[in-house]
Design an enzyme around this catalytic site. Structure first.
Site, PDB file in Angstrom:
ATOM      1  N   ASN A  12       0.790  -1.083   0.104  1.00 11.96           N
ATOM      2  CA  ASN A  12       0.069  -0.075   0.009  1.00 11.96           C
ATOM      3  C   ASN A  12       0.830   1.100   0.114  1.00 11.96           C
ATOM      4  O   ASN A  12       2.043   0.996   0.028  1.00 11.96           O
ATOM      5  CB  ASN A  12      -1.030  -0.206   1.013  1.00 11.96           C
ATOM      6  CG  ASN A  12      -0.221  -0.195   2.449  1.00 11.96           C
ATOM      7  OD1 ASN A  12       0.468   0.751   2.812  1.00 11.96           O
ATOM      8  ND2 ASN A  12      -0.309  -1.273   3.186  1.00 11.96           N
ATOM      9  N   GLY A  17      -0.702   1.124  16.939  1.00 12.67           N
ATOM     10  CA  GLY A  17      -0.615   0.579  15.631  1.00 12.67           C
ATOM     11  C   GLY A  17      -0.904   1.333  14.770  1.00 12.67           C
ATOM     12  O   GLY A  17      -1.987   1.518  14.248  1.00 12.67           O
ATOM     13  N   ASP A  24      -4.296  -6.788   4.977  1.00 10.01           N
ATOM     14  CA  ASP A  24      -5.456  -7.575   5.489  1.00 10.01           C
ATOM     15  C   ASP A  24      -5.262  -9.053   4.822  1.00 10.01           C
ATOM     16  O   ASP A  24      -5.569  -9.901   5.804  1.00 10.01           O
ATOM     17  CB  ASP A  24      -6.643  -7.033   5.052  1.00 10.01           C
ATOM     18  CG  ASP A  24      -7.007  -5.582   5.851  1.00 10.01           C
ATOM     19  OD1 ASP A  24      -6.737  -5.711   6.997  1.00 10.01           O
ATOM     20  OD2 ASP A  24      -7.696  -4.834   5.267  1.00 10.01           O
TER      21      ASP A  24
END
Length: 402
Positions: free
Chosen positions: A210, A273, A279
């Protein structure tokens, strides 16, 4: 900036066009109650005159290593002992090189070797010079020795190029100087922070990832260590300098990050985090590079993906658990998605930002966020990621103390 009241600040100025901003910096420091002495390199005097800084500081400007007027002729020793803080703004590429090598060939470099006061630098240079491997190596050497680096910012430069290398504005540098004298609110606490993206391998040369740059996580690590915390930073693949005093662990995949978190979470007071953890990952990783059939233009490829471990949920379900802070990078329904994640994952705080805006979030030095707890909603306006990180660490401390 009350922390600067009666503090003794040596301002070093080296030879860059950003030296004009240093005049404003003297004014800001003095307005906050600091006493300022200015040291100028020969290069700096080509851009702005010592007389300007004499008028602004109300003290003679120091330019020579050995002067008959100084006690025993050793100007550098006098200033080194006098200072509570030394800030070099602007700090050129040559200045960083000189400091990294421990050279003592002018007043400013000699003073930096002789002082026990904290040393801070505000770099300013052409974007290509800033990104050069030699400059980054010199910078890391200085950070490893405890030198604090303020900036640089990105934007248009005097040379006509655009990129990182602009000196921070005087008001921000003055605020950062003040924070060097702040009370260490997180002293004795262990903070674990995840940052950056993860890379999920498809084959030996391809991966799923990403746009996360890691900048927000690294800014939080800097802010936490400034607050006195013992910081462990677990980072995905990024090209960022490790903040001084931070223990950095480099990982690539979500599984590797999960394992690193499990190994270092013991006795942790705060877990943040901030990483953009993938994912999903490919169910199978090809052992060789996947090749296309050059004769089949209609060829397709199907990847079977499986879920990655939910790192932050696992931490939030620990007994006893640390104070757990999550991030929600959203493109729509920001508040709804953030609140859902806060409750579903049993977090203590969540920081939400709209990554659909190109001027903030991923890869930007700026951000704007909304902080949610079970009882509060706090909006933090657009600012540098480091400034936001300072505010976020303050909010986390407030929650821990309530």
């Amino acid at each position: 900036m009350h922390q600067l009241q009666s503090k003794k600040i040596v301002l070093g100025i080296t030879g860059g066009i950003a030296a004009y901003k240093s005049a404003e910096l003297v004014r800001r420091l003095r307005d906050a109650g600091a006493e300022v002495r200015v040291v100028m390199s020969k290069g700096a005097q080509a851009f702005i005159t010592p007389l300007t800084f004499q008028a602004l500081s109300s003290h003679p400007v120091h330019t020579e290593l050995l002067t008959p007027e100084a006690e025993a002729g050793m100007n550098h020793i006098e200033l080194a002992r006098w200072a509570d803080l030394v800030i070099i703004a602007p700090a050129t590429a040559n200045c960083l090189s000189s400091l990294a090598q421990g050279r003592a060939d002018d007043l400013l470099s000699t003073l930096c070797l002789a002082t026990q006061a904290p040393l801070c630098i505000a770099p300013a240079m052409n974007q290509q010079m800033w990104q050069h491997a030699a400059t980054q190596h010199n910078l890391q050497c200085l950070i490893d020795r405890g030198v604090r680096c303020f900036g640089p910012a990105q934007g248009f430069q005097a040379c006509g190029e655009v990129g990182p290398g602009r000196m921070l504005e005087a008001a921000e540098i003055a605020q950062l100087c003040a924070e060097q004298f702040s009370i260490k609110t997180l002293t004795g606490r262990h903070v674990v922070i995840t940052a950056g993206p993860t890379q999920e391998a498809i084959d030996p040369v391809r991966y799923i990832s990403n746009h996360s740059s890691g900048k927000m996580g690294f800014a939080l690590a800097q802010a936490a260590v400034d607050a006195g915390a013992d910081v462990t930073l677990i980072s995905g693949p990024v090209q960022l300098t490790t903040p001084a005093g931070v223990k950095r662990i480099d990982v690539d995949s979500a599984n590797a990050m999960h394992q690193a978190v499990q190994e270092h979470i013991v006795n942790t007071a705060i877990f943040i985090g901030c990483a953009a953890v993938a994912d999903y990952r490919p169910k199978q990783i090809a052992s060789q590079k996947l090749k296309k059939d050059p004769t089949n233009v209609e060829q397709t490829m199907t990847l079977t993906l499986v879920r990655n471990p939910d790192i932050i949920t696992n931490v939030a379900n620990m007994q006893p658990k640390p104070f757990v802070v999550g991030f929600a990078a959203e493109t729509e329904a920001l508040e709804q998605h953030a609140k859902d994640k806060l409750a579903r994952k049993k977090l203590d705080m969540i920081i939400a930002n709209d990554v659909s805006q190109s001027n903030i979030g991923f890869n930007s030095d700026q951000n704007a966020v909304t902080v949610f707890t079970s009882t509060e909603r706090i909006s933090l306006e657009q600012n540098t990621k480091f400034a936001l990180a300072k505010q976020l660490i303050s909010l986390i401390h407030k929650q821990l103390s309530s």
